[in-house]
Design an enzyme around this catalytic site. Sequence first.
Site, PDB file in Angstrom:
ATOM      1  N   GLN A 113       0.810  -1.222   0.000  1.00 45.21           N
ATOM      2  CA  GLN A 113       0.000   0.000   0.000  1.00 45.21           C
ATOM      3  C   GLN A 113       0.849   1.282   0.000  1.00 45.21           C
ATOM      4  OE1 GLN A 113      -2.387   1.011   3.197  1.00 45.21           O
ATOM      5  NE2 GLN A 113      -1.038   0.249   4.779  1.00 45.21           N
ATOM      6  N   ARG A 196       8.103 -10.087  17.974  1.00 47.28           N
ATOM      7  CA  ARG A 196       8.896  -9.016  17.355  1.00 47.28           C
ATOM      8  C   ARG A 196      10.155  -9.585  16.698  1.00 47.28           C
ATOM      9  NH1 ARG A 196      12.374  -6.093  20.427  1.00 47.28           N
ATOM     10  NH2 ARG A 196      13.345  -4.340  19.364  1.00 47.28           N
ATOM     11  N   ASP A 257       7.678  11.059  10.926  1.00 47.16           N
ATOM     12  CA  ASP A 257       7.552  11.470  12.336  1.00 47.16           C
ATOM     13  C   ASP A 257       7.821  12.973  12.465  1.00 47.16           C
ATOM     14  OD1 ASP A 257       7.342   8.630  13.172  1.00 47.16           O
ATOM     15  OD2 ASP A 257       9.385   8.586  12.400  1.00 47.16           O
ATOM     16  N   ARG A 260       4.885  14.802  11.226  1.00 50.97           N
ATOM     17  CA  ARG A 260       3.796  14.687  12.213  1.00 50.97           C
ATOM     18  C   ARG A 260       4.000  15.696  13.340  1.00 50.97           C
ATOM     19  NH1 ARG A 260       3.776   8.062  12.327  1.00 50.97           N
ATOM     20  NH2 ARG A 260       2.224   7.771  10.690  1.00 50.97           N
ATOM     21  N   HIS A 285      12.882   4.843  14.696  1.00 47.40           N
ATOM     22  CA  HIS A 285      11.520   5.010  14.167  1.00 47.40           C
ATOM     23  C   HIS A 285      10.644   3.973  14.869  1.00 47.40           C
ATOM     24  CE1 HIS A 285       8.136   5.464  11.514  1.00 47.40           C
ATOM     25  NE2 HIS A 285       8.206   4.198  11.148  1.00 47.40           N
TER      26      HIS A 285
END
Length: 428
Positions: A113, A196, A257, A260, A285
């Site tokens: 996407q 993770r 970021d 933002r 990040h």
Amino acid sequence: RIVRTVVDNVTDDVYAVHVVQVRARLARRRPAPGARPRPRRRHPVSRSTSRGFARRARAFDGRCRDRRRGSVPWRTSRSRGHFDAFEARATATMPASTVDDVVTVLITGAAGQIGYALAPMVCAGAATGPGKKIALKLLDVEFASEALRGVKMEIMDCAFDACVSVDVFTDCEKACEGVDVAIMVGGFPRKQGMERKDVLGKNVAIYKQQASALASKAKKDVKIVVVANPANTNAKILAKFAPSIPRGNVTCMTRLDHNRALAQLGERSGKATIEVKNAIIWGNHSSTQYPDVNHATIEGKPAREVIGNDAYLDGDFVDVVRARGAAIIEARKLSSALSAASSVCDHVYDWIHGTKEGEWTSMGVISDGSYGVPEGLVYSFPVTCTGGKWQIVQGLSIDERSRKLMDESAKELTEEFELAEQCLAESA
Ligand code: NDP
């Protein structure tokens, strides 16, 4: 002949300077017959003859003299800054035919996407700027090849003026051939029930393999931006396994970021985002990133003074920026793609064309030890860009709270890299 002499004898930097000088000379108009000769430009390189230059270039030891600081490394010297500015001017006045017009851009994970939002932006010139043609290369895994073919059809149907070709690949080596800019979006998503470590292990293995394809097939000065998570660690792995690519050419994206943070400050102060400058994203990040407003300004005034609410800036503001991705997933039921794609374009554009005077941006770059960040980590710093190169902004004051938050993120990155190496060792 002059250029070849220099290529044979000196480092890339000195070669670049000399090419710029020769190009600038070619671009300069000859005076009309009988006209008074124009005063000679006082320039450290143009003063020397070609032979003298080649002799000096052979003796070049990577250092040069600075009036105030004495002998300094060329890369950090003021002359280097002058040359970069000079190069930008010389290139800008050159006729189009002498400039390499076509930029080959690779997008990995292009059927995903972010890739879907990014490809048209790149073809519209948002990453490379006006006047450049784009040869677009889209890479994805075999599984996604049908979707990738669809993306290609759509890009063709957009009939972008700047796009000279679109090619799709499932073979990484072929995709990396002759690439100028590599945007690494492809990555294994974290699925339900996955640890993770599982995602990290899969992705660092991908980046290790793609590193060697880039090193062997891409242009020597390929600019790389890693987007796929864990972005910083993927970039560090890529740099490690592609030692022939200059370390400065491997970066990861923290621009989303950064943007933002600017948007939040704009909204809170009631000012347009363009009036907000010089916020900083430090670190990884991830949720340990530290959005720092201590040096940010709004309409030229300190952001803390304009907003007048330190509790908000040290609390909710940081949490909102850190958790913005999760908030978007909650609202859209899909992760952010449009803003991620737009930020990739900002990252590449500023890297190529330079940051504005007096402004910086945030980029994940390989630490040189600045601000006490362990050397070699890919860590987000405030950077300025000139002449296609980034420099970490130096000399910013760091208070105790900032220090603690910056160290926390550095610690996370160190552990993440250790885990990545462990995963690579286990899979070897
Ligand atoms: P997206 O296009 O949404 O995201 C791609 C990567 O970017 C993910 O790792 C994602 O991390 C990361 N990312 C970084 N910043 C952001 C952000 N702000 N918002 C959202 N994502 C961000 O993922 P898709 O799954 O749609 O597409 C991935 C593509 O990669 C697929 O086409 C797939 O086929 C391909 N792929 C390629 C591989 C390879 O090259 N070998 C291997 C596996 C997949 P996060 O997951 O944390 O959101």
